[in-house]
Design a protein around this motif. Sequence first.
Motif, short mmCIF file in Angstrom:
data_model
loop_
_atom_site.label_atom_id
_atom_site.label_comp_id
_atom_site.label_asym_id
_atom_site.label_seq_id
_atom_site.Cartn_x
_atom_site.Cartn_y
_atom_site.Cartn_z
N GLU A 9 6.10 -25.00 -40.68
CA GLU A 9 6.19 -26.44 -40.82
C GLU A 9 6.26 -26.83 -42.29
O GLU A 9 5.58 -26.25 -43.12
N ASN A 66 5.44 -29.99 -44.59
CA ASN A 66 4.81 -31.30 -44.70
C ASN A 66 4.56 -31.53 -46.19
O ASN A 66 3.48 -31.27 -46.70
N VAL A 86 5.93 -38.71 -45.40
CA VAL A 86 6.77 -37.85 -44.57
C VAL A 86 6.99 -38.57 -43.25
O VAL A 86 6.05 -38.83 -42.51
N LYS A 141 8.43 -34.21 -40.08
CA LYS A 141 8.18 -32.90 -40.69
C LYS A 141 9.44 -32.05 -40.61
O LYS A 141 10.25 -32.17 -39.69
N ALA A 184 12.69 -31.94 -44.08
CA ALA A 184 11.71 -33.00 -43.85
C ALA A 184 12.32 -34.34 -44.28
O ALA A 184 12.93 -34.45 -45.33
#
Length: 189
Positions: A134, A136, A165, A168, A180
């Motif tokens: 991920e 972020n 954000v 993500k 993102a």
Amino acid sequence: MQEQDKTPEQPIELIQNDGTNETSSPSQDDPAPTESTPSLEELLRKAELNAEEHHDAWLRAKAETENVRRRAQEDIAKASKFAVERFAGELLAVKDSLEAALAAETPSIESLKSGTELTLKQLVAAFEKAKVTELNPVGEKFDPHFHQAISMVESEQEPNTVVTVLQKGYLIADRVLRPALVMVAKAKA
């Protein structure tokens, strides 16, 4: 002068296979002495046989190379066709959990919340096994390789820093799957 050029026939010395010498004189009765080197026809026949053997070996090597290339292409096709098989197997547990939650007759808010949290953990575990990570990037410097800026906002942070954000991003083994979606700080006017 012609008489001087004529020399009497001299004996010819032959060496036997056993190393002994044998002297013979040519006569009109004896056929010509045997040659120890093979004839041109024999040399040609041997060369043709040798060329035929090499051609056969070349054809076999070429066929083997084609077989290896064909097998490699089949393996690549199978690998791309079934590349998501393991990941899909991991996602089946997530799907089963979601279906079980929907099949509950009288779900309470607490049971739905705890079931959703467990399902999310299953999904995160499946992502980790598939090396899906991920992104972020809150507070990080904006990087167009990993982030997609939707807008710029005034902020106390340094210009070109990710402030918010909106969605993500995800990587698969250091390759961007989805950038993102971010809002970036702009310089104060």
